[in-house]
Scaffold this active site. Structure first.
Site, mmCIF file in Angstrom:
data_model
loop_
_atom_site.group_PDB
_atom_site.id
_atom_site.type_symbol
_atom_site.label_atom_id
_atom_site.label_comp_id
_atom_site.label_asym_id
_atom_site.label_seq_id
_atom_site.Cartn_x
_atom_site.Cartn_y
_atom_site.Cartn_z
ATOM 1 N N CYS A 81 0.837 -1.209 0.000
ATOM 2 C CA CYS A 81 0.000 0.000 0.000
ATOM 3 C C CYS A 81 0.873 1.261 0.000
ATOM 4 C CB CYS A 81 -0.991 -0.034 1.162
ATOM 5 S SG CYS A 81 -2.316 1.182 0.958
ATOM 6 N N HIS A 187 -3.677 -4.952 0.199
ATOM 7 C CA HIS A 187 -3.113 -5.429 1.458
ATOM 8 C C HIS A 187 -3.189 -6.953 1.522
ATOM 9 C CE1 HIS A 187 -2.666 -1.643 3.738
ATOM 10 N NE2 HIS A 187 -3.659 -1.215 2.973
ATOM 11 N N GLU A 189 -2.026 -8.869 3.724
ATOM 12 C CA GLU A 189 -2.223 -9.292 5.123
ATOM 13 C C GLU A 189 -3.676 -9.160 5.561
ATOM 14 O OE1 GLU A 189 -1.150 -6.450 4.083
ATOM 15 O OE2 GLU A 189 -1.436 -4.838 5.535
#
Lengths: 206, 261
Positions: A81, A187, A189
């Protein structure tokens, strides 16, 4: 021996990254001091928030030159990001700010015009199309959903460095890869199983 | 194509999770109850986002974060945290302890300087502005702050546009009248309200079954539907709801075929 350094320069949520890396049983640490970066085999540069704040913090902690040095040794780097955007030459967020210039790219806001009535920020899961199913995208389908939250996006000067594309009114770069320098606008994660797979690929194949 | 979002909202206070009905809280269970009834390693993959709100008046942020950590270990979706944010320090604490975004409410009225400070540090996209409202006897829509306890001296529409001009990332619209009733969302108010809103809108208050979620997500300018109904979606309620929405062609991310990692 693979060891991941997650750069902790004082901005952004690191919990979701540590949850994901722990789930994958990866050996990782948050690195708060640039001298320690050399001890690791892989570097993740996370980030949310303002480009200017992010770059100032990186510079203040001298992470900018340390990351450059490690990358020049061929160490794989994954920017996520804002972390991806900071690898570019510059961004117009919060006034002009210079980036790490590890990839020939610029960062500018989506214009209302080009997204054709869609909302800015672009928030939520959206589809990416990997250009090649190697490296971070090894084993992926033609179209995969990842989580995005951003108003600015990266414009790559070299088409060959685009690793995946997405469309939000207009086609844009959702991931780039220049040798060992990788960035994802989304993202991983926070992107369910696809995100876990991508992070696993980063340590296994990059 | 732009995808919509299904959001689950949890209300936390005094080490327990609560069901709220018209903003009156009913204790349902502690973290063990939650883990037993909502397996977050599977629930996590049926929602696009998780919102956890600390609704206690006496805030114990550490206790709140402990509960958040227990949930987020197995939930690889974005997490927004909020409730009682009164200082930049509160916001920083949440961002450094698992918040991908924060949800703010009362400070939108009481401390706009703080809102602006949070946004300059973390960016608009990290800030969800939550607006609670009631429709009064005169059929006018009144925004409320402090957990629905204090009315704001603005019409809802004006208040919302004032908040949007503060550069927040998203709007979370919650009907106090519908909250926890399971009677469905308040489209009478919302549909007119949001026609010209240019940032993402999350609809909350009233969803009690998958059809309500479908109704919400079928509206053009609504980007996300949230439910905080802790009892109506226990067990495999959320995975089933998501499957139903996908079968009804709601544009949601589809993870049904993805293998475990």
């Amino acid at each position: 021996m693979k060891r991941i350094a997650v750069v902790n320069y004082g901005i952004g949520n690191l919990k979701s990254i540590s949850n994901a890396l722990s789930h994958l049983e990866q050996d990782f640490s948050f690195v708060e001091s640039q001298e320690n970066l050399s001890e690791y085999s892989h570097i993740i540069l996370p980030g949310v928030g303002s480009y200017k704040v992010g770059m100032n913090l990186l510079r203040r902690k001298k992470f900018d030159s340390a990351i450059l040095a490690e990358v020049n040794k061929g160490k794989p780097l994954l920017g996520i990001c804002l972390g991806m955007q900071m690898l570019a030459n510059r961004s117009s967020e919060d006034g002009e700010t210079k980036g790490l210039a590890l990839i020939n790219a610029e960062v500018d806001i989506f214009s209302k015009n080009e997204v054709g009535g869609l909302k800015i920020p672009h928030v939520g899961f959206d589809t990416i199309r990997p250009i090649s199913k190697t490296g971070i995208f090894a084993g992926f389908k033609d179209q995969v959903d990842f989580y995005f939250t951003h108003s600015y996006r990266v414009l790559c000067s070299n088409k060959s460095e685009i690793a995946s594309e997405s469309t939000y009114g207009i086609k844009y770069v959702s991931a780039f890869c220049k040798d060992n320098i990788i960035g994802t606008q989304f993202h991983p994660e926070k992107s369910q199983k696809n995100g876990l797979r991508l992070l696993k690929n980063f340590t296994n194949y990059c | 194509m732009h995808k919509k979002r299904l959001i689950f909202t949890l209300l936390f206070k005094d080490n327990s999770f609560y069901l709220s009905r018209n903003f009156r809280l009913q204790k349902i269970g502690n973290i063990n109850w939650l883990s037993k009834n909502y397996n977050f390693s599977t629930i996590g993959s049926s929602i696009d986002e998780l919102i956890i709100l600390n609704v206690g008046v006496e805030q114990d942020l550490e206790e709140f974060i402990d509960a958040v950590n227990e949930i987020s270990k197995h939930c690889f979706a974005p997490i927004a945290l909020g409730g009682g944010i009164r200082s930049l320090k509160d916001a920083e604490y949440l961002f450094s302890n698992g918040a991908d975004k924060i949800v703010i409410n009362s400070i939108l009225e009481t401390d706009q300087r703080l809102v602006s400070d949070i946004i300059s540090k973390y960016g608009s996209q990290s800030v969800i502005a939550s607006i609670d409202y009631k429709v009064n006897d005169k059929k006018s829509e009144v925004p409320f702050i402090f957990n629905g306890k204090r009315a704001v001296d603005y019409l809802l529409k004006d208040y919302m546009h004032k908040i949007i001009s503060m550069n927040v990332g998203e709007i979370y619209l919650n009907s106090i009248d519908r909250d926890g009733t399971g009677n469905g969302y308040d489209f009478d108010t919302v549909e007119n309200l949001i026609t010209d809103v240019e940032i993402p809108v999350i609809l909350a208050g009233g969803a009690g079954n998958p059809n309500h979620l479908l109704e919400g997500l079928s509206k053009a300018n609504i980007d996300a539907a949230s439910t905080a109904n802790l009892l109506n979606f226990v067990g495999d309620g959320l995975p089933k709801a998501r499957n139903y929405l996908l079968e009804m062609d709601v544009p949601l991310a589809d993870w049904r075929d993805d293998a475990d990692v």
